[in-house]
Design a protein around this motif. Structure first.
Motif, PDB file in Angstrom:
ATOM      1  N   GLY A  42      50.404  -7.450 162.724  1.00 62.63           N
ATOM      2  CA  GLY A  42      51.765  -7.310 163.250  1.00 62.63           C
ATOM      3  C   GLY A  42      51.987  -8.194 164.456  1.00 62.63           C
ATOM      4  N   TYR A  43      53.152  -8.013 165.083  1.00 60.60           N
ATOM      5  CA  TYR A  43      53.444  -8.759 166.317  1.00 60.60           C
ATOM      6  C   TYR A  43      52.834  -8.019 167.508  1.00 60.60           C
ATOM      7  CZ  TYR A  43      55.936 -10.387 170.408  1.00 60.60           C
ATOM      8  OH  TYR A  43      56.244 -10.863 171.672  1.00 60.60           O
ATOM      9  N   TRP A  77      47.185   6.228 154.985  1.00 61.63           N
ATOM     10  CA  TRP A  77      46.160   6.341 153.930  1.00 61.63           C
ATOM     11  C   TRP A  77      45.334   5.056 153.839  1.00 61.63           C
ATOM     12  CZ3 TRP A  77      44.997   4.098 149.084  1.00 61.63           C
ATOM     13  CH2 TRP A  77      44.155   4.854 148.241  1.00 61.63           C
ATOM     14  N   SER A  78      45.992   3.915 154.025  1.00 59.18           N
ATOM     15  CA  SER A  78      45.270   2.640 153.905  1.00 59.18           C
ATOM     16  C   SER A  78      44.528   2.278 155.188  1.00 59.18           C
ATOM     17  CB  SER A  78      46.237   1.511 153.538  1.00 59.18           C
ATOM     18  OG  SER A  78      46.623   0.801 154.682  1.00 59.18           O
ATOM     19  N   ALA A  79      44.621   3.141 156.220  1.00 54.41           N
ATOM     20  CA  ALA A  79      43.980   2.892 157.511  1.00 54.41           C
ATOM     21  C   ALA A  79      44.474   1.574 158.119  1.00 54.41           C
ATOM     22  CB  ALA A  79      42.450   2.891 157.374  1.00 54.41           C
ATOM     23  N   GLY A  80      45.608   1.094 157.640  1.00 57.18           N
ATOM     24  CA  GLY A  80      46.152  -0.163 158.154  1.00 57.18           C
ATOM     25  C   GLY A  80      45.431  -1.393 157.624  1.00 57.18           C
ATOM     26  N   VAL A  81      44.431  -1.189 156.760  1.00 53.81           N
ATOM     27  CA  VAL A  81      43.645  -2.346 156.286  1.00 53.81           C
ATOM     28  C   VAL A  81      43.626  -2.510 154.761  1.00 53.81           C
ATOM     29  CG1 VAL A  81      42.150  -2.512 158.317  1.00 53.81           C
ATOM     30  CG2 VAL A  81      41.487  -1.001 156.437  1.00 53.81           C
ATOM     31  N   LEU A  82      43.820  -1.429 154.016  1.00 58.28           N
ATOM     32  CA  LEU A  82      43.737  -1.537 152.544  1.00 58.28           C
ATOM     33  C   LEU A  82      45.079  -1.983 151.943  1.00 58.28           C
ATOM     34  CD1 LEU A  82      41.661   1.714 151.821  1.00 58.28           C
ATOM     35  CD2 LEU A  82      40.818  -0.629 152.101  1.00 58.28           C
ATOM     36  N   PHE A  83      46.116  -1.963 152.758  1.00 58.01           N
ATOM     37  CA  PHE A  83      47.428  -2.462 152.319  1.00 58.01           C
ATOM     38  C   PHE A  83      48.002  -3.310 153.447  1.00 58.01           C
ATOM     39  CE2 PHE A  83      52.099  -2.085 152.060  1.00 58.01           C
ATOM     40  CZ  PHE A  83      52.281  -2.634 150.800  1.00 58.01           C
ATOM     41  N   ASP A  84      48.290  -4.567 153.157  1.00 59.24           N
ATOM     42  CA  ASP A  84      48.800  -5.498 154.167  1.00 59.24           C
ATOM     43  C   ASP A  84      50.325  -5.390 154.192  1.00 59.24           C
ATOM     44  OD1 ASP A  84      49.364  -7.570 155.850  1.00 59.24           O
ATOM     45  OD2 ASP A  84      48.090  -9.040 154.836  1.00 59.24           O
ATOM     46  N   ALA A  85      50.796  -4.463 155.007  1.00 64.39           N
ATOM     47  CA  ALA A  85      52.211  -4.067 154.959  1.00 64.39           C
ATOM     48  C   ALA A  85      53.167  -5.240 155.239  1.00 64.39           C
ATOM     49  CB  ALA A  85      52.459  -2.958 155.969  1.00 64.39           C
ATOM     50  N   PHE A  86      52.874  -6.016 156.270  1.00 63.07           N
ATOM     51  CA  PHE A  86      53.842  -7.065 156.652  1.00 63.07           C
ATOM     52  C   PHE A  86      53.875  -8.186 155.605  1.00 63.07           C
ATOM     53  CE2 PHE A  86      52.782  -4.929 160.680  1.00 63.07           C
ATOM     54  CZ  PHE A  86      54.040  -4.429 160.938  1.00 63.07           C
ATOM     55  N   ALA A  87      52.737  -8.445 154.961  1.00 62.94           N
ATOM     56  CA  ALA A  87      52.721  -9.460 153.904  1.00 62.94           C
ATOM     57  C   ALA A  87      53.543  -8.998 152.692  1.00 62.94           C
ATOM     58  CB  ALA A  87      51.286  -9.749 153.478  1.00 62.94           C
ATOM     59  N   HIS A  88      53.770  -7.683 152.586  1.00 59.63           N
ATOM     60  CA  HIS A  88      54.559  -7.160 151.466  1.00 59.63           C
ATOM     61  C   HIS A  88      56.007  -6.866 151.859  1.00 59.63           C
ATOM     62  CE1 HIS A  88      50.476  -6.545 149.831  1.00 59.63           C
ATOM     63  NE2 HIS A  88      51.071  -6.745 148.675  1.00 59.63           N
ATOM     64  N   GLY A  89      56.417  -7.306 153.055  1.00 56.85           N
ATOM     65  CA  GLY A  89      57.835  -7.249 153.407  1.00 56.85           C
ATOM     66  C   GLY A  89      58.260  -6.144 154.357  1.00 56.85           C
ATOM     67  N   ALA A 119      55.063  -3.378 165.128  1.00 59.07           N
ATOM     68  CA  ALA A 119      56.305  -4.101 164.846  1.00 59.07           C
ATOM     69  C   ALA A 119      55.984  -5.464 164.268  1.00 59.07           C
ATOM     70  CB  ALA A 119      57.100  -4.285 166.139  1.00 59.07           C
ATOM     71  N   ARG A 120      56.841  -5.924 163.371  1.00 59.23           N
ATOM     72  CA  ARG A 120      56.586  -7.244 162.783  1.00 59.23           C
ATOM     73  C   ARG A 120      57.046  -8.373 163.698  1.00 59.23           C
ATOM     74  NH1 ARG A 120      58.517  -8.153 157.170  1.00 59.23           N
ATOM     75  NH2 ARG A 120      57.329 -10.029 157.511  1.00 59.23           N
ATOM     76  N   ASP A 121      57.997  -8.110 164.622  1.00 61.19           N
ATOM     77  CA  ASP A 121      58.461  -9.202 165.483  1.00 61.19           C
ATOM     78  C   ASP A 121      58.829  -8.710 166.876  1.00 61.19           C
ATOM     79  OD1 ASP A 121      61.011  -8.098 165.298  1.00 61.19           O
ATOM     80  OD2 ASP A 121      61.514  -9.305 163.556  1.00 61.19           O
ATOM     81  N   LYS A 122      59.110  -9.677 167.728  1.00 59.24           N
ATOM     82  CA  LYS A 122      59.364  -9.412 169.156  1.00 59.24           C
ATOM     83  C   LYS A 122      60.587  -8.502 169.358  1.00 59.24           C
ATOM     84  CE  LYS A 122      59.927 -12.448 173.272  1.00 59.24           C
ATOM     85  NZ  LYS A 122      59.762 -11.526 174.286  1.00 59.24           N
ATOM     86  N   GLU A 123      61.633  -8.781 168.587  1.00 60.16           N
ATOM     87  CA  GLU A 123      62.870  -8.015 168.783  1.00 60.16           C
ATOM     88  C   GLU A 123      62.627  -6.525 168.496  1.00 60.16           C
ATOM     89  OE1 GLU A 123      65.906  -8.102 165.873  1.00 60.16           O
ATOM     90  OE2 GLU A 123      66.762  -6.501 167.119  1.00 60.16           O
ATOM     91  N   MET A 124      61.906  -6.277 167.416  1.00 54.15           N
ATOM     92  CA  MET A 124      61.605  -4.888 167.039  1.00 54.15           C
ATOM     93  C   MET A 124      60.724  -4.233 168.103  1.00 54.15           C
ATOM     94  SD  MET A 124      61.999  -2.756 164.546  1.00 54.15           S
ATOM     95  CE  MET A 124      62.266  -3.720 163.072  1.00 54.15           C
ATOM     96  N   PHE A 125      59.736  -4.999 168.590  1.00 52.52           N
ATOM     97  CA  PHE A 125      58.834  -4.451 169.613  1.00 52.52           C
ATOM     98  C   PHE A 125      59.622  -4.097 170.875  1.00 52.52           C
ATOM     99  CE2 PHE A 125      55.871  -5.170 173.216  1.00 52.52           C
ATOM    100  CZ  PHE A 125      55.054  -4.070 172.991  1.00 52.52           C
ATOM    101  N   GLU A 126      60.591  -4.919 171.209  1.00 48.82           N
ATOM    102  CA  GLU A 126      61.370  -4.654 172.429  1.00 48.82           C
ATOM    103  C   GLU A 126      62.242  -3.405 172.276  1.00 48.82           C
ATOM    104  OE1 GLU A 126      63.112  -8.455 173.381  1.00 48.82           O
ATOM    105  OE2 GLU A 126      61.229  -9.105 174.334  1.00 48.82           O
ATOM    106  N   ARG A 127      62.777  -3.198 171.088  1.00 48.52           N
ATOM    107  CA  ARG A 127      63.574  -1.979 170.864  1.00 48.52           C
ATOM    108  C   ARG A 127      62.695  -0.737 171.038  1.00 48.52           C
ATOM    109  NH1 ARG A 127      66.803  -2.832 165.285  1.00 48.52           N
ATOM    110  NH2 ARG A 127      67.803  -0.853 165.771  1.00 48.52           N
ATOM    111  N   LEU A 128      61.456  -0.847 170.548  1.00 47.21           N
ATOM    112  CA  LEU A 128      60.540   0.299 170.631  1.00 47.21           C
ATOM    113  C   LEU A 128      60.038   0.510 172.055  1.00 47.21           C
ATOM    114  CD1 LEU A 128      58.533  -0.642 167.447  1.00 47.21           C
ATOM    115  CD2 LEU A 128      59.945   1.405 167.682  1.00 47.21           C
ATOM    116  N   GLY A 129      59.631  -0.578 172.691  1.00 49.49           N
ATOM    117  CA  GLY A 129      59.036  -0.477 174.028  1.00 49.49           C
ATOM    118  C   GLY A 129      60.029   0.070 175.038  1.00 49.49           C
TER     119      GLY A 129
END
Ligand SMILES: Cc1ncc(COP(=O)(O)O)c(C=O)c1O
Length: 388
Positions: A75-76, A184-196, A221-231
């Motif tokens: 992620g970002y 379930w994938s522990a963040g490693v068995l499914f590459d979420a951002f590569a799948h959209g 977050a996948r990008d800076k804008e999303m991270f800023e909304r969350l942070g």
């Protein structure tokens, strides 16, 4: 300046040698963070931009865990929360406002569904619950004000694997964001951002912690804008994470590859064996064709974790299913999962018209690190006890 002893308790001149190097991340505790001078004081939340300002936003221990989760999920940037459910409510608070509409699968972790129904609707957010097997057909659930599509793949208990790329495509066409519970994938068995996917959350309580002794969550977050909304929302909601728990999770993470490999192999072995047992009607393990959405697991995942469910044949009463769970010796009975101890929990979907018709016949198993032959023997003995 000369100091009285009571002042020295607070402002000490004691020295220790420099240069200690170890393999573990120190546990940095701290609410107050010191500023170099009066003019630099400021309560900015983004510690990556402005340096450290306040313990709420994470001491180095917490930020290291966040950065490592982010690295694994590609992620970002990642933000931590005091538990997985907190990550869920946080995302909703950060991204939604009155008048918005969201869609949530029937198969999602129950408190996520209840948050939507009991809290979001109270704040004027409209919610539609959808069939997790809809895939691109999810577009039929959208409204002009749909902002967020929740996904969880595989779903809780009933284990439906979702067509995440298809859902993302439909959502993005409609201007909605997709968030995935990637626990379930522990963040490693499914590459979420590569799948959209736009945003993931995990209960680090599960495979990252790995030892059933902490509660933590992550939002990536996948990008800076999303991270800023969350942070900027974290600053206002005030969810602080314990550096001690972060330290335990950092330790857990170091062994996650070997744990996942051993647990995944044992779970698949037992799932295949259970599928041949006469008492079992259905095994809901994503790597078996009997699991709804198995084709998406085969297409999109790089492995399988250790949680799956079994559905007993129609003739088994609720009493017999509960007896099966009670008769297990190595499988303990308890919530949460992904620790080293095998667990079994029976569920009852009677009266829930939105879940598959498994009634009282579904049991979720969490496979731990016990010897797989001992686990098989334990299951076999309990299964044989059902026929009495
Ligand atoms: C899929 C999933 N998401 C989220 C959570 C919530 O995590 P926590 O228990 O850390 O609040 C759980 C917990 O069981 C879960 O199974």
């Amino acid at each position: 300046m000369p100091k009285k002893w009571s002042t020295k308790l607070i402002h000490s001149d004691a020295k220790v040698p420099d240069g200690f190097r170890s393999l573990s991340t120190p546990v940095y505790r701290g609410s107050t963070v010191l500023f170099p001078d009066a003019a630099s004081v400021g309560d900015e939340w983004d510690q990556y931009e402005v340096g450290y300002t306040y313990g709420l936003y994470g001491t180095p221990t917490v930020l290291e865990l966040a950065a490592r989760v982010c690295e694994l999920e590609h992620g970002y940037r990642t933000l931590l929360t005091p538990g997985g459910q907190c990550a869920i409510s946080f995302i909703n608070f950060a991204l939604l406002k009155a008048g918005d509409h969201i869609v949530v699968p029937h198969s999602i972790y129950t408190p996520n569904r209840l948050f939507a129904r009991r809290v979001l609707q109270k704040f004027g957010v409209d919610v539609t619950f959808y069939d997790p097997n809809l895939g691109t057909g999810i577009a039929t659930q959208f409204q002009p004000n749909t902002r967020l599509v929740w996904t969880e793949s595989p779903g809780s208990i009933t284990m439906e694997v979702q067509d995440i790329p298809g859902i993302c495509e439909a959502a993005h066409r409609a201007g909605a964001l997709v968030v995935l519970d990637n626990t379930w994938s522990a963040g490693v068995l499914f590459d979420a951002f590569a799948h959209g996917v736009d945003l993931t959350m995990q209960a680090l309580t599960k495979y990252v912690g790995g030892h059933s002794d902490l509660l933590l969550g992550s939002i990536t977050a996948r990008d800076k804008e999303m991270f800023e909304r969350l942070g900027s929302t974290q600053q206002l909601i005030g969810t602080a994470v314990s550096p001690d728990d972060a330290s335990l999770a950092l330790r857990g993470m170091k062994t996650m590859a070997v744990r996942l490999r051993a647990i995944g192999a044992a779970a698949l072995d037992l799932a295949q064996w259970l599928a041949k047992r006469p008492e079992v009607e259905l095994v809901l393990h994503p790597a078996l064709p009997s699991c709804p959405g198995h084709e998406f697991w085969r297409r999109d995942f790089s492995g399988a974790a250790g949680v799956f469910s079994i559905v007993f044949r129609e003739e088994f009463s609720k009493e017999k299913v509960l007896r099966f769970v009670n008769d297990l010796e190595l499988f303990e009975i308890g919530y949460s999962w992904a620790g080293v101890t095998s667990l079994a929990v029976a569920y009852d979907f009677h009266g829930n018209k939105n879940r598959p018709d498994y009634g009282h016949r579904i049991v979720r198993l969490n496979i731990g690190l016990e010897d797989v032959e001992d686990l098989r023997e334990d299951l076999e003995r309990a299964l044989e006890g059902m026929s009495g």
